[in-house]
Design a protein around this motif. Structure first.
Motif, mmCIF file in Angstrom:
data_model
loop_
_atom_site.group_PDB
_atom_site.id
_atom_site.type_symbol
_atom_site.label_atom_id
_atom_site.label_comp_id
_atom_site.label_asym_id
_atom_site.label_seq_id
_atom_site.Cartn_x
_atom_site.Cartn_y
_atom_site.Cartn_z
ATOM 1 N N LYS A 263 13.374 67.165 22.309
ATOM 2 C CA LYS A 263 14.789 66.761 22.199
ATOM 3 C C LYS A 263 15.343 66.258 23.531
ATOM 4 O O LYS A 263 16.004 65.201 23.589
ATOM 5 C CB LYS A 263 15.598 67.961 21.681
ATOM 6 C CG LYS A 263 17.098 67.819 21.740
ATOM 7 C CD LYS A 263 17.766 69.032 21.150
ATOM 8 C CE LYS A 263 17.228 70.339 21.641
ATOM 9 N NZ LYS A 263 17.482 70.572 23.076
ATOM 10 N N LEU B 299 13.982 62.989 24.465
ATOM 11 C CA LEU B 299 14.646 61.941 23.675
ATOM 12 C C LEU B 299 15.951 61.520 24.346
ATOM 13 O O LEU B 299 16.251 60.321 24.438
ATOM 14 C CB LEU B 299 14.917 62.464 22.260
ATOM 15 C CG LEU B 299 15.648 61.499 21.316
ATOM 16 C CD1 LEU B 299 14.801 60.259 21.041
ATOM 17 C CD2 LEU B 299 16.011 62.208 20.007
ATOM 18 N N VAL C 201 16.220 66.911 15.553
ATOM 19 C CA VAL C 201 14.901 66.458 15.993
ATOM 20 C C VAL C 201 13.807 67.379 15.446
ATOM 21 O O VAL C 201 13.869 68.599 15.606
ATOM 22 C CB VAL C 201 14.811 66.407 17.529
ATOM 23 C CG1 VAL C 201 13.481 65.790 17.968
ATOM 24 C CG2 VAL C 201 15.980 65.603 18.106
ATOM 25 N N ASN D 210 10.141 63.013 16.144
ATOM 26 C CA ASN D 210 9.614 62.679 17.467
ATOM 27 C C ASN D 210 8.099 62.924 17.540
ATOM 28 O O ASN D 210 7.508 63.513 16.645
ATOM 29 C CB ASN D 210 10.350 63.518 18.514
ATOM 30 C CG ASN D 210 10.113 63.030 19.922
ATOM 31 O OD1 ASN D 210 9.724 61.880 20.139
ATOM 32 N ND2 ASN D 210 10.314 63.900 20.898
ATOM 33 N N LYS D 211 7.532 62.444 18.617
ATOM 34 C CA LYS D 211 6.106 62.655 18.936
ATOM 35 C C LYS D 211 5.169 61.910 17.991
ATOM 36 O O LYS D 211 4.081 62.415 17.651
ATOM 37 C CB LYS D 211 5.763 64.149 18.961
ATOM 38 C CG LYS D 211 6.603 64.955 19.952
ATOM 39 C CD LYS D 211 6.116 66.377 20.077
ATOM 40 C CE LYS D 211 6.936 67.154 21.086
ATOM 41 N NZ LYS D 211 6.457 68.525 21.300
ATOM 42 N N SER E 253 8.693 57.871 19.457
ATOM 43 C CA SER E 253 8.004 58.597 20.525
ATOM 44 C C SER E 253 8.905 58.530 21.750
ATOM 45 O O SER E 253 8.949 57.507 22.438
ATOM 46 C CB SER E 253 6.632 57.982 20.835
ATOM 47 O OG SER E 253 6.113 58.569 22.021
ATOM 48 N N ALA E 254 9.643 59.592 21.999
ATOM 49 C CA ALA E 254 10.563 59.617 23.132
ATOM 50 C C ALA E 254 9.794 59.510 24.450
ATOM 51 O O ALA E 254 10.227 58.829 25.380
ATOM 52 C CB ALA E 254 11.395 60.899 23.103
#
Length: 646
Positions: free
Chosen positions: A69, A72, A239, A274-275, A315-316
């Motif tokens: 998070k 991000l 997230v 994410n990821k 993908s942050a």
């Protein structure tokens, strides 16, 4: 979409808001210039201006630990610093709720509230008002490295006795038993309960506020986060991680904190998966990678019961790297642009719409009343001019007859005044009953009695019963106000109808006070509290300190609702008869102008054409007044009502 475009959207929003403020300020001066101002409208306009000037767009980021998070947030907003500004490396995660904004007066700083403050019966709003309670670290905005180092304090921890951790709501006996660590004497806890960060980042200067929240345990121990801070955010970004999907703790947070904070609405709510770089697979190729993402998005959407369009796979980590290195291909592969487009187009524009709705609601009635009165004065002036063009002012009998008729109107006006004053006296008595029904003394008595009972019963069950009793008593208080409100509404309608039927005043639908919204808000607070208590049960293991804080949070929200009801009833009582007063005042002005014109025409030695030219000159200021108002309506982006355009 690039981050620069998001900044441009925020900048455009800031300019739009500044133009709106300018238009309202011009309208305020217009009312003063033409003697149309009064204390209520003055306060209303100043309150609207204050709200616009302090307006912020708040984005709240919520996630369990290790979902990326904070990374991000770095990639979305702070990549241009060239460093990972907020601490988000492995093993370092946000330990306390953190608010990032720009405080022009306060300067550049980190303010940290000690974790022990949880033991005090003081709301977060009260702590924020007392800067002396916070540890402050000054920031050097010319040195990203110094800022990066200072921000490491956000993840600081310390060792304390287990008893203290228990009191602070940071020790879970059940979880400890599952992990086999019941024999611990010392427990690692966060140093800080809350963090406030101010620095002049371009987005923050435009009015953006970022709320970075810690995991489920912290949400369970801080009722104000779930009951106050998340509901007030314009958007909540939840997230999850692509490599784990929606876990049980994710689901607990989503159901009990995120969705509930939005009042069951999915408006302003987005999920970031994410990821996705963890799913990159050179052997499967791009098509396999895309299919894997699509499958995970569909599964997550089904679990969370939302549309797949509300989930943004990104993908942050790669987005931050791409922005720092200027790698466009990697940036595109990170998919951050789709999320940025949603924030820019969806959230910013949504906030603009909501703000405009608020302005229209709060001062739209005033603006349309001004336009109606101005149009009425101009129409009356033009009608009078046309009438005078047909009058033979050399005929003394005719002139005398017109002056006599006008004086009769003046006498009728005096009767209007007396009747209005009598009606207002009756209304004032009724309005006082309405205002007193929301008095602070009545509310504080209920709260004080419940608090006393709560202190006598320190069991969790007893405290829960007292929370229920508090809201039952407050419901009864509001119910007592319902009958008074209905009677007051009937009286206002009768007064308006009387002046329309008997004196020919323009019929204006009065703004009527309603108690329903306060009842609904109070019920929602009670429901929020009950849901929070149930959801936080396993997290806080029924600890009295958390229940006590929940009680204080609910009291603060309930008191604010009823304080607002009192303030709104007071303001409404002072303003609801203003349209009639303004019509009476305008009527008086028209009569006096007519008498003055008749006398001027009668005494004039000039020709009829010269006298008519003089009258036509009298119309010009009215046209100017009307045109100025129409120009301001355009600047304020308010459309005249159909009534006002006639």
């Amino acid at each position: 979409m690039s981050n620069m475009e998001f900044k441009e959207q925020m900048h455009e929003y800031s300019l739009w808001r500044a133009k709106l403020i300018q238009g309202i300020e011009m309208y305020h001066q217009w009312r003063i210039r033409y003697d149309l101002n009064d204390s209520h409208s003055n306060n209303t306009i100043l309150n609207v201006l204050s709200g616009l000037q302090s307006d912020r767009i708040t984005l709240a980021f919520v996630a369990e630990f290790s979902r990326g998070k904070t990374e991000l947030i770095n990639s979305l907003f702070f990549a241009e610093t060239g460093v990972r500004l907020l601490p988000s490396s492995a093993g370092r995660t946000t330990m306390s709720p953190t608010e990032l904004y720009y405080d022009e007066e306060g300067g550049n700083y980190i303010r940290l509230l000690d974790i022990e403050s949880r033991l005090e019966d003081v709301s977060m709003a009260e702590f924020k008002a007392n800067t002396a309670r916070w540890k402050q670290i000054d920031l050097d905005c010319n040195s990203p490295t110094q800022m990066q180092e200072a921000f490491k304090e956000l993840v600081a921890t310390k060792q304390v006795d287990r008893e203290l951790a228990d009191k602070l709501g940071l020790w879970n006996e059940k979880e400890a038993a599952e992990q086999g660590i019941l024999n611990l004497v010392k427990v690692e806890i966060p140093c800080w309960r809350h963090a406030l960060i101010s620095f002049p980042h371009p987005l923050l200067k435009e009015g953006l506020t970022i709320l970075d929240t810690p995991g489920l345990n912290a949400l369970g121990a801080e009722p104000e986060l779930t009951l106050s801070m998340l509901p007030s955010a314009q958007a909540v970004i939840f997230v999850i991680a692509a490599d784990t999907g929606v876990t049980k703790s994710d689901m607990d947070m989503w159901r009990n904190h995120v969705c509930h904070a939005r009042g069951g609405s999915k408006r302003g709510l987005a999920v970031v998966m994410n990821k996705i770089d963890s799913m990159w697979d050179d052997l499967a190729g791009d098509s396999g990678y895309q299919a894997a993402i699509k499958s995970q998005v569909e599964t997550s959407a089904t679990t969370l019961k939302i549309e797949t369009s509300a989930i943004f796979p990104v993908s942050a980590k790669q987005a931050l790297l791409a922005k720092v290195k200027g790698d466009k291909a990697l940036l595109q592969r990170s998919r951050i642009d789709v999320l940025e487009n949603y924030l820019a187009e969806g959230i910013v524009n949504q906030r603009r719409f909501i703000l405009m709705e608020t302005v229209t609601r709060d001062i739209g009635f005033l603006v349309n009343e001004s336009l109606n009165l101005t149009e009425s004065s101009l129409a009356n002036g033009i009608s009078q001019l046309e009438e005078f063009k047909k009058v033979d002012f050399q005929n003394q009998d005719m002139t005398g007859k017109l002056m006599a008729e006008t004086r009769d109107r003046q006498n009728l006006y005096m009767a209007n005044i007396e009747n209005f004053q009598a009606s207002r006296r009756v209304f004032t008595v009724q309005a006082k009953m309405l205002i007193d029904s929301f008095s602070k003394e009545r509310i504080d008595t209920i709260i004080r009695n419940t608090k006393h009972d709560m202190e006598k019963s320190l069991t969790t069950y007893g405290m829960k019963q007292n929370i229920r009793k508090l809201f039952d008593d407050l419901r009864d208080l509001l119910q007592d106000s319902v009958d008074i409100t209905n009677e007051t509404r009937r009286l206002v309608k009768a007064i308006h109808k009387k002046f329309h039927d008997e004196y020919g005043f323009k019929e204006i639908e009065p703004q009527l006070f309603s108690i329903k919204q306060y009842q609904l808000e109070l019920e929602q607070v009670f429901e929020e509290g009950e849901n929070f208590r149930v959801s936080a049960k396993t997290t806080m293991t029924e600890q009295s300190v958390v229940i006590n804080r929940l009680y204080s949070t609910l009291i603060a929200k309930a008191r604010n609702i009823l304080r607002q009801a009192h303030a709104d009833a007071t303001a409404w009582s002072a303003s609801v008869l203003m349209p009639l007063m303004h019509q009476i005042k305008d009527h008086k002005k028209q009569i006096e102008n007519r008498l003055q014109m008749l006398k001027k025409m009668n005494d004039s030695k000039g020709t009829v054409a010269e006298n008519i030219a003089t009258l036509e000159a009298e119309i010009e200021p009215l046209k100017k007044q009307r045109n100025e108002l129409l120009m301001m309506l355009k600047t304020m982006q308010l459309s005249p009502s159909a009534e006002g355009k006639k």
